[in-house]
Design a protein around this motif. Structure first.
Motif, PDB file in Angstrom:
ATOM      1  N   THR A   1       0.931  -1.386  -0.067  1.00  0.00           N
ATOM      2  CA  THR A   1       0.116   0.138   0.165  1.00  0.00           C
ATOM      3  C   THR A   1       0.853   1.249   0.049  1.00  0.00           C
ATOM      4  OG1 THR A   1      -1.749  -1.295   1.200  1.00  0.00           O
ATOM      5  CG2 THR A   1      -1.763   1.452   1.400  1.00  0.00           C
ATOM      6  N   ILE A   2       0.622   2.231  -0.775  1.00  0.00           N
ATOM      7  CA  ILE A   2       1.249   3.569  -0.800  1.00  0.00           C
ATOM      8  C   ILE A   2       0.327   4.378  -0.431  1.00  0.00           C
ATOM      9  CG2 ILE A   2       2.427   5.160  -2.553  1.00  0.00           C
ATOM     10  CD1 ILE A   2       3.078   2.803  -4.609  1.00  0.00           C
ATOM     11  N   ALA A   3       0.684   5.338   0.223  1.00  0.00           N
ATOM     12  CA  ALA A   3      -0.058   6.562   0.997  1.00  0.00           C
ATOM     13  C   ALA A   3       0.571   7.717   1.044  1.00  0.00           C
ATOM     14  CB  ALA A   3      -0.788   5.938   2.431  1.00  0.00           C
ATOM     15  N   PHE A   4       0.088   8.805   0.818  1.00  0.00           N
ATOM     16  CA  PHE A   4       0.436  10.277   0.738  1.00  0.00           C
ATOM     17  C   PHE A   4      -0.425  11.051   1.791  1.00  0.00           C
ATOM     18  CE2 PHE A   4       2.265   8.790  -3.058  1.00  0.00           C
ATOM     19  CZ  PHE A   4       3.520   9.287  -3.057  1.00  0.00           C
ATOM     20  N   PHE A   5       0.109  11.837   2.685  1.00  0.00           N
ATOM     21  CA  PHE A   5      -0.571  12.840   3.570  1.00  0.00           C
ATOM     22  C   PHE A   5       0.013  14.086   2.972  1.00  0.00           C
ATOM     23  CE2 PHE A   5      -0.153   8.903   5.858  1.00  0.00           C
ATOM     24  CZ  PHE A   5      -1.370   8.637   6.333  1.00  0.00           C
ATOM     25  N   PRO A   6      -0.712  14.719   1.796  1.00  0.00           N
ATOM     26  CA  PRO A   6      -0.373  16.080   1.501  1.00  0.00           C
ATOM     27  C   PRO A   6      -1.088  17.104   2.327  1.00  0.00           C
ATOM     28  CG  PRO A   6      -2.293  15.178   0.337  1.00  0.00           C
ATOM     29  CD  PRO A   6      -1.883  14.241   1.153  1.00  0.00           C
ATOM     30  N   PRO A   7      -0.551  18.669   2.183  1.00  0.00           N
ATOM     31  CA  PRO A   7      -1.320  19.492   2.950  1.00  0.00           C
ATOM     32  C   PRO A   7      -2.798  19.430   2.618  1.00  0.00           C
ATOM     33  CG  PRO A   7       0.804  20.168   2.018  1.00  0.00           C
ATOM     34  CD  PRO A   7       0.554  18.860   1.510  1.00  0.00           C
ATOM     35  N   ALA A   8      -3.783  20.073   3.228  1.00  0.00           N
ATOM     36  CA  ALA A   8      -5.054  20.058   3.167  1.00  0.00           C
ATOM     37  C   ALA A   8      -5.345  20.771   1.726  1.00  0.00           C
ATOM     38  CB  ALA A   8      -5.904  20.681   4.138  1.00  0.00           C
ATOM     39  N   ILE A   9      -4.731  22.017   1.545  1.00  0.00           N
ATOM     40  CA  ILE A   9      -4.879  22.781   0.636  1.00  0.00           C
ATOM     41  C   ILE A   9      -4.587  21.834  -0.783  1.00  0.00           C
ATOM     42  CG2 ILE A   9      -2.543  24.053   0.356  1.00  0.00           C
ATOM     43  CD1 ILE A   9      -4.313  26.677  -0.219  1.00  0.00           C
ATOM     44  N   SER A  10      -3.464  21.196  -0.918  1.00  0.00           N
ATOM     45  CA  SER A  10      -3.131  20.453  -1.989  1.00  0.00           C
ATOM     46  C   SER A  10      -4.044  19.203  -2.128  1.00  0.00           C
ATOM     47  CB  SER A  10      -1.816  19.840  -1.863  1.00  0.00           C
ATOM     48  OG  SER A  10      -0.872  21.281  -1.775  1.00  0.00           O
ATOM     49  N   PHE A  11      -4.811  18.595  -1.290  1.00  0.00           N
ATOM     50  CA  PHE A  11      -5.527  17.355  -1.409  1.00  0.00           C
ATOM     51  C   PHE A  11      -6.101  17.047  -2.552  1.00  0.00           C
ATOM     52  CE2 PHE A  11      -8.675  14.114  -0.341  1.00  0.00           C
ATOM     53  CZ  PHE A  11      -7.798  13.148   0.249  1.00  0.00           C
ATOM     54  N   ALA A  12      -6.988  18.178  -3.112  1.00  0.00           N
ATOM     55  CA  ALA A  12      -7.559  18.064  -4.073  1.00  0.00           C
ATOM     56  C   ALA A  12      -7.060  17.945  -5.527  1.00  0.00           C
ATOM     57  CB  ALA A  12      -8.459  19.304  -4.406  1.00  0.00           C
ATOM     58  N   ALA A  13      -5.658  18.614  -5.478  1.00  0.00           N
ATOM     59  CA  ALA A  13      -4.946  18.330  -6.620  1.00  0.00           C
ATOM     60  C   ALA A  13      -4.229  16.618  -6.645  1.00  0.00           C
ATOM     61  CB  ALA A  13      -3.765  19.361  -6.739  1.00  0.00           C
ATOM     62  N   ALA A  14      -4.024  16.447  -5.538  1.00  0.00           N
ATOM     63  CA  ALA A  14      -3.348  15.035  -5.277  1.00  0.00           C
ATOM     64  C   ALA A  14      -4.447  13.918  -5.712  1.00  0.00           C
ATOM     65  CB  ALA A  14      -2.918  14.874  -4.018  1.00  0.00           C
ATOM     66  N   ARG A  15      -5.681  14.355  -5.189  1.00  0.00           N
ATOM     67  CA  ARG A  15      -6.530  13.504  -5.642  1.00  0.00           C
ATOM     68  C   ARG A  15      -7.052  13.225  -7.410  1.00  0.00           C
ATOM     69  NH1 ARG A  15     -13.037  13.511  -3.752  1.00  0.00           N
ATOM     70  NH2 ARG A  15     -13.662  11.423  -4.479  1.00  0.00           N
ATOM     71  N   GLU A  16      -6.859  14.205  -7.873  1.00  0.00           N
ATOM     72  CA  GLU A  16      -7.222  14.616  -9.531  1.00  0.00           C
ATOM     73  C   GLU A  16      -6.129  13.725  -9.939  1.00  0.00           C
ATOM     74  OE1 GLU A  16      -8.406  15.624 -13.130  1.00  0.00           O
ATOM     75  OE2 GLU A  16      -9.622  15.514 -11.045  1.00  0.00           O
TER      76      GLU A  16
END
Length: 255
Positions: free
Chosen positions: A40-55
């Motif tokens: 399993t790979i997981a990332f914890f980005p800053p909240a403001i970058s979450f949508a960009a990461a999800r996309e």
């Protein structure tokens, strides 16, 4: 996340990588890390970058996303905080709880981390509980006692039938961002101590389903040795997770 435990390779970006940087990171990383169901790979980005990461991660279900912190209340006048419901609605699957910076920079107590773990579990997300001692506590030969004290409030509120949804990350505070890494023997010994606490609380079968990660100056050149130790089920990576090529090497080190 139940036994047999798959390796977990997690990256905590802390206060780094805004939305445009997050998009560029994943454009590179996804070309370097092949999809696989053996870890399993997981990332914890800053909240403001979450949508960009999800996309950026559309089409890669093997890569999961989490948030770095939540508050335990469902809603209200708590400026700057995120509720678990908000994190879930945004697409988060995991939540970091009790990271050493939350404890030592922002004054979060072990009782508060327990309330957060409870809220995360109640929402059906996976809490990644961070525990670890300072250098003074280790020199005073209190490392295991400190970690036990940090675990205790959580073990009191997590039931045996749900402990398999918990992930624990051992992060010695003196090794986070310092370039100093716990020795493989340090990691093995503490992971064994944490596992014994879990077994005492829940019995062997339930306790053995809980992944225990190591965090603290993990790098591409030491990740394989750390993960080869008995009881080390993966890594929680800080600074080295900001570089796509470097983190891809850490993923490959899991075998």
């Amino acid at each position: 996340m139940t036994a047999p435990r798959k390796p977990i390779l997690a990256g905590n970006w802390k206060m780094n990588h805004g939305p445009s940087q997050a998009a560029r990171f994943f454009a590179d990383f996804l070309n370097l890390a092949e999809p696989g169901d053996d870890r399993t790979i997981a990332f914890f980005p800053p909240a403001i970058s979450f949508a960009a990461a999800r996309e950026a991660l559309q089409g890669r279900p093997d890569v999961r996303l989490g948030v770095q912190n939540v508050y335990w209340e469902e809603s209200g006048a708590f400026t700057g905080e995120l509720s678990v419901g908000m994190a879930k609605d945004a697409g988060a699957e995991l939540v970091l709880v009790g990271h050493s910076e939350r404890r030592h920079v922002f004054g979060e107590t072990s009782e508060e981390t327990a309330r957060k773990v409870r809220a995360v579990l109640d929402a059906g997300l996976v809490p990644v509980l961070c525990v670890g001692e300072t250098i003074d506590e280790r020199r005073a030969e209190r490392a295991e006692a400190v970690v036990a004290e940090q675990l205790a409030p959580v073990l009191e509120i997590v039931r045996a039938d749900e402990v398999g949804e918990l992930v624990i990350a051992y992060e010695p505070v003196w090794a986070i961002g310092t370039g100093v890494t716990a020795t493989p023997d340090d990691a093995r010994t503490m992971h064994a101590a944490v596992r014994e606490r879990l077994r005492a609380a829940y019995g062997a079968e339930a306790a053995d389903a809980v992944p225990i990660l190591y965090g603290g100056s993990v790098k591409p050149d030491n990740a394989a040795e750390l993960m080869s130790q008995p009881g080390v089920d993966g890594v929680l990576v800080g600074g080295a997770s900001l570089d796509a090529a470097g983190f891809a090497r850490i993923v490959k080190a899991a075998g």
